[in-house]
Structure formats: C-alpha cells, structure tokens
Design a protein around this motif. Structure first.
Motif, PDB file in Angstrom:
ATOM      1  N   ILE A 103     -34.486 -25.575 -61.845  1.00 48.19           N
ATOM      2  CA  ILE A 103     -34.065 -24.405 -61.059  1.00 48.19           C
ATOM      3  C   ILE A 103     -32.560 -24.477 -60.797  1.00 48.19           C
ATOM      4  N   THR A 154     -37.096 -24.776 -52.724  1.00 50.09           N
ATOM      5  CA  THR A 154     -36.000 -24.568 -53.675  1.00 50.09           C
ATOM      6  C   THR A 154     -35.995 -23.137 -54.187  1.00 50.09           C
ATOM      7  N   MET A 162     -33.347 -30.403 -43.491  1.00 48.13           N
ATOM      8  CA  MET A 162     -33.939 -30.441 -44.836  1.00 48.13           C
ATOM      9  C   MET A 162     -33.578 -31.741 -45.540  1.00 48.13           C
ATOM     10  N   PHE A 175     -31.298 -31.031 -52.574  1.00 47.42           N
ATOM     11  CA  PHE A 175     -31.139 -29.717 -53.213  1.00 47.42           C
ATOM     12  C   PHE A 175     -31.318 -28.605 -52.200  1.00 47.42           C
ATOM     13  N   GLN A 176     -32.450 -28.698 -51.463  1.00 52.64           N
ATOM     14  CA  GLN A 176     -32.778 -27.628 -50.529  1.00 52.64           C
ATOM     15  C   GLN A 176     -31.753 -27.592 -49.406  1.00 52.64           C
ATOM     16  N   THR A 183     -28.419 -26.257 -50.629  1.00 48.48           N
ATOM     17  CA  THR A 183     -28.417 -24.813 -50.854  1.00 48.48           C
ATOM     18  C   THR A 183     -28.280 -24.050 -49.546  1.00 48.48           C
ATOM     19  N   VAL A 184     -28.984 -24.508 -48.523  1.00 43.43           N
ATOM     20  CA  VAL A 184     -28.883 -23.826 -47.232  1.00 43.43           C
ATOM     21  C   VAL A 184     -27.443 -23.900 -46.719  1.00 43.43           C
ATOM     22  N   MET A 228     -37.199 -21.189 -44.266  1.00 40.08           N
ATOM     23  CA  MET A 228     -36.325 -20.963 -45.420  1.00 40.08           C
ATOM     24  C   MET A 228     -36.357 -19.491 -45.829  1.00 40.08           C
ATOM     25  N   LEU A 259     -34.555 -17.323 -43.344  1.00 44.14           N
ATOM     26  CA  LEU A 259     -33.114 -17.540 -43.456  1.00 44.14           C
ATOM     27  C   LEU A 259     -32.538 -16.789 -44.650  1.00 44.14           C
ATOM     28  N   PHE A 260     -33.211 -16.901 -45.790  1.00 41.35           N
ATOM     29  CA  PHE A 260     -32.637 -16.307 -46.992  1.00 41.35           C
ATOM     30  C   PHE A 260     -32.901 -14.817 -47.094  1.00 41.35           C
TER      31      PHE A 260
END
Lengths: 507, 110, 313, 91
Positions: free
Chosen positions: B72, C57, C206, C218-219, C222-223, D65, D68-69
């Motif tokens: 990803i 993700t 995270m 990764f997570q 990204t945040v 998550m 948030l996104f």
C-alpha cells in the motif's frame, strides 16, 4: 542438489551479498543528507566499491563452483528471506557493475555536481538514481524471495522513471508518464502472481517454491500474470511502445543505463521465475508463444529501426529488437525432448550482457554526436567519422556486436542460440536469428556509411567532446567485442548452482 | 460460500474493473485512479489468502497482511510520482494526455 | 445465511458499485470523490477480513492521502484542457473482454483453494516471543522480513526524489507547490486548529501501540503526515524548502537507524538485521519511532509535490 | 447480543448505502462532499458496532482513523472548492 543444501545455512562469504546491497543504500542515504554537491563524489567511491564486491563474489563462485547464500536475520525461509547468488546472478552482477561504472565515468561531463556552489537538480537526481539502480539490480540478482523481488522491482522503476525526463522537456515528460504507467501495471500484475503463489504454497522463497510447485489453476494464473507484467516492464513486443520515446529522449548517460541495465532487471526475473521458481512448468505451447513474441520483436524492431531518421531513436528501436533475442531462449530451453537447457541459458545471458555493453557504448556515442553536432539526424552525419573517429569506432564495434559478427559477445550468444535451434530441431528460430542479424547490419551500415561520407556542408562542431567520454564509450564497445573470448575462460560460471536435472518432474 | 471467498471474488472483480479503467480511459488522472483501484483489488486477494489461512489463534496469516501494508505504501508513492508527472506535463503543454504519438514529436524537435 | 454474511454481501455490493462508478462516472471530480468513499468502505472490508493493521493503513493511505493527492490534481487540471478523445467502442469491448477474462481467472483460482491451506501463522506465533512483540504483523515487518521493510523505506525516499526531480531547475531547493491561498478560509483554519492536536496524539498512539496491537510506524506516520499537511494547507505553517538540512535529516533518520541496528546485528547477533537476544523489543520500538517520523515527513512531502518556487535567501 | 449488534450494523450500512446513492446522483460538487461525511459518521458507527460484536477492541482504532481521515478529506474538498483558482503557479 546444490540448491537444496543452500537452503540450510548462510555460506561462508555469504555476507558479501549483503554488502553488495547495502553499499548503494548507504550512498543514497548519505547523498540525501550531504546534499547533491557530494552525490557524485559518493557515487565515485561507492560504484567502484560495488564493482570490487561483484568481482570478489564472482571469483569465489567461479573457484568454489557452489552458489553463495545469506539468511537475513537468521530467519530461514519460509518465514525469513534468503539472498542467493548463483552463476547467473554473479555473471549479470559483474557485467552490470562494469557498465554502470563506465556510464558513471561518461556522465561526469554532463552531471558534474562539484562546480556549482549549491545543490543542483539534475546531478543530484542522476547520481542518486544511478546508485539506486545498481542497488536494485543487485537485489534482483540475489533476491531469493518473490516479494523482496517485487520491492526491488519497484525500486528499479522509481529510479528509472525520473531519469527519462531529467531535462524536463514536454515530450520526455510524456514518455516518462507512459513508461511509469506501463511499469506500474507490470508490477501490479507481478504482485497478483505473488499473492496467488503464496496462497497455494505458503512461501515465496524461490527454492522452496521450486520443490512444492505443481500444475494447477492458481499457479498457472499466477505465472501468466507475472510473466505478462514482466514483459510489459521489459518492453517485449507488443508491449514495447513505451520504450523508444523513453530511451531516445533521455540524456545520453541515462539512455545508456536505461537500455543497457534497467530492462535486464525484469528480464532476469522472468528467467528466475520460469527456470528457478517453477522449473519445468513452462509448456511447449507457451514457450513457443513467447518465442513468437521474441521473433516479432526482432523483426518489427529492426524494420522500424531501419526507417528511423534520428540516431537515438534508431538505437532505441534496436533495443526492442535485441530484447527479442532474449526471449528466444524460452522455446529453445523448454523443449522437454532435448535438454539443451544449460547452453541456451548461457546464450541468453550472454546476449543480455553483450547487449548491455554494446548498447551502452552506442548510446554514449550517439550522445557525443548529438553534443558535437547539436542534432542526431542520420542523413546529416557526413564527416562526423573524421571529426570524432574514436566515437564512431565505438559505435561501429557496438554495431558489430549487435549484428553478431565474430569474435564479439553477440556472436557467441547468437551462436549458442543457433546451435540450440539445430539441436532441438526448431529451425524456424534460426531463420529469425539470421534475418535479424541481416537487418541489424543494414542499419548499422547505413549509419556508418553516412558518418564516413563527405559532409554536405562544412562540419562545425558545436562543442568539444571530452576525451574521457570517448574512452568510456570505446571501453564498453571493446568489452562487447572481447566478450566473445569468454568462451575460452569463465563461461562455465553461468552453470554454477543450476539444478542438475532441470525437468525433474519428467522423471 | 464463506466470507473469504466472497471478498476474494470482490477483489477479482475490482482487478477487472481497475484494469478496464486503466486501459480504456484516456485521461492520465483517471488512469492513475484506476491503477489504485486495481491495486486495492490485488491487496484484497492478499487479504483473503491471509484470512483463509487463519490459524494459531490469529484471525489471519500475518505474513500476507504485512506484505499488503508494504505494498500500500509503495502504491501511494507511485501515485504521488505519477500525479506530479501529470501536473508537470500539464504545466509544460497545457494539456494532459499521453495519447499523442511520441515518435513524431521526437522528430519535430530537431 | 447469518447476519454477518448479510453484512458482508451488502458491503461487497456497495464496494463494487462505488468502485465501478469511480471508473465509469463522467467527471474526474466525481470519480475522485467516489474513490475516497471507496477507500473508506474498503477499510471496513479489511476489518471483516480480520486484518486490522491493514484496515488502519487503508483508511489512512488508500482513502485519505491518495484522495488528497487526486483531489489536488483534479483542482489543478480544471484549468487545463484535457483532450477527451474516448477510446473507440470495439477497443473498449475488447478491453472489457480481456478484463473479464482476468477477473474470471482470478475467481477460479480463488474458488479452488489448496486442500490443506498453507499458513505461516503458527510459525510466526512460535517465533514471535523472543522479539517481545505482541503484534504478529509488526513481527513480520520488523523481524522476519525486515529487509523488505528497510528496502521499502528506500523506495519511499526514491519516489520523493523522483517527485522533486519534476521541479523546474530554478526552483530546486525551494518550497513545494502546496500552499496558502490568497484568502485564508476561516472554515479551513478552524479545522486545521481543531483536528491536528487530536490527530497527533492519535498518531503517536498508533506508533506506540503497534508493538502490541494493530498499528505501527506506517499508520502513525501517515496520521502525522496528514495533520502536517492540514496545517500547511490552512496556511498556519509554511511548507519547508526541500533543501533544508533538518528536512533531509528527518527523512533519513528512520532508515539510517534501521540500517545501523541491522548492521549492529551483524556484530552482536551474528546476522544482518538480527536483534541481540533480550534487546529486540527496545530496538524495534526505537526503529519504529524513528521510522514514524521519517515516514510522516516523506509522505507529507510526497503529497506536497515538487518545489515550484526558489527559496528566498 | 452479538447478532443484535451485527443486525444494527447491517441496518446502518444499508442506510449509508441509500444515503450515498441519493447524494451521488446529484451533480453539485458540494453534495458530493456530504457523501464522504456520511461515510465518516456512518462508518464510525458501523465499526464501533463491529468492534463490540466481534469483541476486537482494536477495531475502535480503525473507527478513529476513519473519522480522522473523513474530516481530512473534507478539508481537501474545502481547499478545492475555495482555492483552486487562486492557487499560485510557480512559473
């Protein structure tokens, strides 16, 4: 079986493989921090160092006649990743390291980062990407795990695409975008295959896979998709459309590395896939089909090359044709009745290596001609052979290698393939090989005769060509000629680590 | 049909849909979008392979799951690069297309 | 048919509908919106597949960050006339047939799983305790297949350099195109003040929780990247010039630490990327923390695009 | 109890689906923004229900998550709607 024992433990000197991969990574990280002004200096140190490691690995394998392996983190497959170097990988590794080093010498003229007081764009990008390509190629040659190879393949793509449009002209941007889309499609198809294979066998390790693999729907679907994806990345006919504009539009040093080195990465994976991960799975019909694609590439690529007006495009189309030869090894090696396997594989790899050296030399020569004349129109090359004799000599030698005249590496490669066509009674491929050689000689002759002819107007050179650039091109061209002599020497290294009975399932 | 097979078929269909978009849509931006769709279909395949290999008290095999996370991130990097390329091309030419024959444009240049 | 499978069927139908319309819908803007919705839906599918790490993700990268990138590109390409020559009907038919064939092939492969389904899950769980990690996915990423993870970081750096390489020569070393608008939007500023504190805490959480439960570098990265972008877009902070030393150092911190610990393993644990017994967990947590920062900066700069203006000295 | 919660999540999913179709059929860009917000709220509800029903607390992180996104994507829309034309090109 040597391959099976290689699975058990890290061999002595296996650590060399890690070094070959880490060196370029260190170079990339250092260049980011120290900045583009140091990128060339870092590359000037690390690329030769990489060549040294390659030579040491080569000597070790040649002398010991066993392959090297290294178990990363002491986690054995299927859980962990193993790096393996066999005869095929070291031969390719040394050849690519030499080509990359000489391209580095050549590129110094165009991407000298030391003159500027601040970091500049093109040198920073070029040197980092060159190191990345050398690292990615080593990873592809040593990777023993299909997913690691996917990451390496992406590394190669991301390093290669920016090189295409380094000068930022609209048509090179267009070529780069097209290349990127083809390459992404190729890698995603490859990824589908790894998913299916993992689902079937619970491992992506090449040696473990070769022991477990069998003919079933999921495996065939995976193999087909992966092969198509890799074909798109290698620019095998009819998926070649992205290659000529991308390779012809890039700066000469970048063209050389793209044509000589980068396409060999995905080609090498096709070989790994069919001859190592899934030995004996390639059906006769499928191999004939691949052969037809290769033959079409040879004929079409050469004919289109003949009709080009610009030198760099001609060379790029000739790459399309020469890639075709690489894939002729599949029908020749997969014939289950005649196990000509070893020699054909040697021929195919020699073709890859001799094409790499010859094509890099030719692109460099074309780049020098372009720099000197300000254009590369073939019809107006008159007099250039007198102005740049060494450059045109390098071009001519490279051409001889592509045609396949003795004693060049191209001759030996095509000879081995021809022998195999006779031994396996597949004469139709012999016709293609010979016809391809004739067509190649036609356009090499056209270029050379133009270059040696009188100029239509008094020839004015726009820029002086540095001697060392000419020497780099000539060096590569001479290598491609001398490659034919490896028949007397270390050619048997290619057989190291080959399973003794490739068609195990036949017994 | 269990859940894994159902999502697997969904992934297969998404691969088909994404591939169709990638081939037929002339706009580079839409091609990039289609590539992402195709990619997510492939990732789902990894997901169902992980799910149906559930064992040892885990809901799925962690190895393919970890591979998807890596993939990803790589796909995102590819998308960023492709979009930057499209935008620069747009700046240079005033149009965003990869359909014109580049061998001709190559000849015009010199 | 259980309730869970009703849910799955509905979710799959919704995903396929939205996905197909993202491809077929007329305007690029609508397509991108569909794609963002699609990404968010997909993270639910990952939850249903018991892959919470991937769900996190996918929600962050697949829906959020990719969506932002595509939206930005659509916004810019509106002023650009896109040549809208559609592919001819016969070709579309052929492409449709080919794609249907590929999808059918994959479907067949899925329908016939191997008799004993091979799995590495028991082997992972067996070998996980020495690392001190509780999250098997983190174990695969940082212990068993650490080489892939390390290389992937290099891929990220290369992609970033590739994006930067698309800058005009004079802008090299300058600031990326993502920038403040002439009129700062009050809504935007409000959101950019409201969301980041929450987001940053969540991003750190995270990263921290990743060693034990789903989550990780990764997570978390990204945040953090998303929050950083938000602040930049709202004009509360400037995007950094790509030539800045601190930026370059942050970018390589994670990979360098990872590589250094990997090399130390050569000396202290007799293999590259092996962890010395007893020290595995603290080392992995350190690597994850450094990687979170590097990933945040790399993803943020990737989304910000190539530099467009030279840096004012 | 789990089946009740799952039933509830199916119900929320169906309402979200209906809402999505209603919104996406319109052509105004601002309406489309609502689609993402709808999924932000609906998705959070569904994930929380799933987290309790399947007794996996980590799914709640996915809900955070998602929220948030979804908000983040909304910002991207705002940016797009308000500032697309005023974005300065670096020519």
């Amino acid at each position: 079986m040597p391959a099976a024992t290689a699975l058990e433990a890290t061999t002595a000197d296996g650590a060399l493989l890690v070094r070959a991969i880490i060196l370029p990574v260190v170079g990339i990280l250092l260049s980011f921090v120290l900045g583009g002004r140091y990128a060339e200096r870092i590359a000037a140190f690390l690329l030769p160092a990489g060549l040294c490691v390659a030579c040491i690995v080569f000597l070790k394998i040649w002398q010991s006649e066993t392959s090297l392996s290294y178990i990363v983190g002491n986690w054995k497959p299927p859980l962990g990743i193993t790096l393996r170097a066999d005869g095929l990988s070291v031969a390719m590794m040394v050849a690519m390291a030499i080509v990359i080093c000489l391209i580095g010498v050549f590129a110094h003229a165009n991407f000298d980062s030391r003159v500027a007081s601040v970091e500049t764009r093109a040198p920073m990008v070029f040197w980092v990407m060159l190191m990345a390509i050398s690292g990615a190629m080593n990873m592809i040659f040593f990777g023993g795990d299909l997913f690691t190879l996917y990451v390496a393949l992406e590394l190669l793509t991301f390093a290669a695409v920016p090189l295409v449009c380094l000068d930022g002209r609209a048509e090179t941007l267009q070529a780069a975008l097209r290349y990127l889309l083809f390459a992404l499609l190729g890698s995603i198809l490859y990824l589908v295959g790894t998913a299916l294979l993992y689902g079937s066998y619970g491992t992506l390790d090449i040696v473990l896979m070769s022991q477990r693999v069998q003919i079933e729907p999921a495996t065939l679907a995976a193999a087909t998709l992966m092969t198509v994806g890799l074909f798109a990345k290698t620019a095998l006919f009819p998926l070649h459309l992205w290659l000529p504009p991308a390779h012809a539009g890039a700066p000469a040093a970048a063209s050389a590395v793209l044509s000589a080195v980068v396409v060999k990465g995905s080609f090498f994976l096709v070989v790994r896939l069919w001859f190592d991960a899934m030995p004996g799975l390639l059906s006769v019909a499928a191999s004939q089909f691949i052969g037809v694609l290769g033959a079409s590439a040879i004929i079409c690529g050469n004919i289109v090359a003949l009709r080009q007006k610009r030198l760099k495009l001609l060379i790029a189309y000739s790459t399309v044709a020469q890639i075709g030869y690489l894939f002729l090894m599949f029908p020749l090696a997969a014939d289950p009745l005649h196990l000509q396997y070893g020699d054909v594989l040697t021929g195919g790899m020699l073709q890859a290596i001799s094409h790499a050296t010859a094509k890099a030399a030719m692109f460099m020569a074309a780049g020098l001609v372009y720099a000197a004349l300000g254009h590369d129109q073939i019809s107006e090359l008159g007099g250039i052979a007198r102005a740049l004799p060494m450059t045109m000599f390098a071009f001519g030698l490279g051409g001889l290698c592509l045609i396949g005249l003795p004693p060049t590496g191209g001759f030996l490669a095509k000879w081995l393939l021809l022998e195999a066509t006779i031994a396996t009674e597949q004469w139709w491929w012999a016709i293609v090989i010979v016809a391809g050689g004739l067509l190649t000689s036609a356009y090499v002759f056209i270029v050379l005769s133009r270059a040696m002819g009188p100029p239509s107007a008094p020839l004015i050179l726009r820029a002086a060509v540095p001697k060392y650039q000419e020497v780099a091109a000539l060096g590569l061209a001479l290598l491609s000629v001398l490659l034919g002599l490896v028949a007397l020497g270390p050619i048997d290294v290619l057989q190291v680590g080959r399973p003794e009975a490739p068609m195990a399932w036949l017994r | 049909m269990n859940a894994a097979t159902l999502f697997g078929l969904c992934g297969a269909a998404l691969v088909g849909i994404g591939l169709y978009g990638l081939i037929t849509n002339p706009e580079p931006l839409r091609k990039i979008l289609a590539f992402n769709l195709l990619g997510s279909g492939v990732f789902l395949l990894f997901g169902i392979i992980a799910r149906r290999a559930a064992a040892a008290g885990l809901g799925g095999d962690p190895v393919p799951q970890a591979m998807v996370i890596t993939a990803i991130v790589v796909a995102f990097a590819a998308t960023a690069m492709a979009i930057a390329l499209v935008q620069r091309l747009g700046d240079e030419t005033g149009q965003a297309s990869i359909s014109s024959d580049s061998s001709e444009t190559g000849e015009e240049k010199s | 048919m259980s309730i869970a499978s009703v849910f799955d069927v509905a979710l799959v139908a919704l995903i396929l509908t939205i996905g197909a319309s993202a491809i077929l819908v007329r305007t690029a803007f609508a397509a991108v919106v569909m794609f963002v919705v699609y990404g968010l839906l997909l993270s639910m599918a990952w939850v249903r597949l018991h892959a919470v790490d991937v769900a996190l993700t996918e929600a962050a990268i697949g829906g959020g960050m990719t969506g932002l990138l595509l939206l930005g590109a659509v916004a810019r390409s509106r002023s650009v006339n896109v040549d809208s020559v559609r592919v001819g009907y016969p070709l579309r038919l052929a492409a449709g047939a080919l794609c249907a064939l590929v999808a059918a092939g994959l479907a067949v492969a899925i329908f016939y799983p191997p008799a004993p389904v091979p799995t590495l899950a028991p082997m992972v769980m067996e070998n996980l305790p020495p690392s001190g990690l509780g999250n098997p996915v983190a174990g695969v990423l940082f212990v068993f297949r650490a080489l892939d993870t390390l290389l992937e970081k290099v891929v990220l750096l290369l992609a970033l350099l590739g994006v930067w390489s698309l800058a005009p020569d004079h802008a090299w070393g300058g600031t990326p195109g993502l920038q403040v608008y002439a009129r700062p939007d009050p809504t935007l500023i409000f959101l950019a003040q409201l969301l980041p504190p929450v987001g940053i805490v969540f991003g750190i959480y995270m990263c921290w929780v990743g060693a034990k439960d789903p989550g990780g570098a990764f997570q978390g990265g990204t945040v953090l990247a998303a929050m950083w972008l938000l602040v930049i877009v709202a004009g509360l902070q400037k995007a950094p010039a790509i030539g800045r030393l601190w930026l370059r150092v942050l970018l390589v911190t994670g990979p360098v630490l990872f590589l250094a610990i990997g090399l130390a393993g050569w000396v202290f644990a007799d293999a590259f990327l092996a962890y010395p017994a007893g020290y595995a967990k603290p080392l992995i947590v350190a690597v994850e923390a450094a990687l979170t920062l590097s990933i945040a900066v790399a993803l943020g700069m990737l989304a910000a695009g190539p530099p467009v203006r030279a840096q004012q000295q | 109890m789990p089946s009740l919660l799952l039933g509830a999540s199916v119900f929320v999913l169906l309402t979200v689906a209906l809402g999505l179709f209603a919104i996406l059929r319109r052509s105004a860009d601002v309406d489309r923004l609502m689609a993402v917000q709808l999924l932000g709220t609906g998705g959070v509800a569904i994930l929380l229900l799933l987290a309790v029903a399947t007794e996996t607390p980590s799914v709640m992180d996915v809900a955070v998550m998602l929220a948030l996104f979804a908000a983040f994507a909304a910002v991207a829309f705002v940016r797009d709607a308000s500032g697309a034309s005023s974005e300065v090109r670096g020519e």
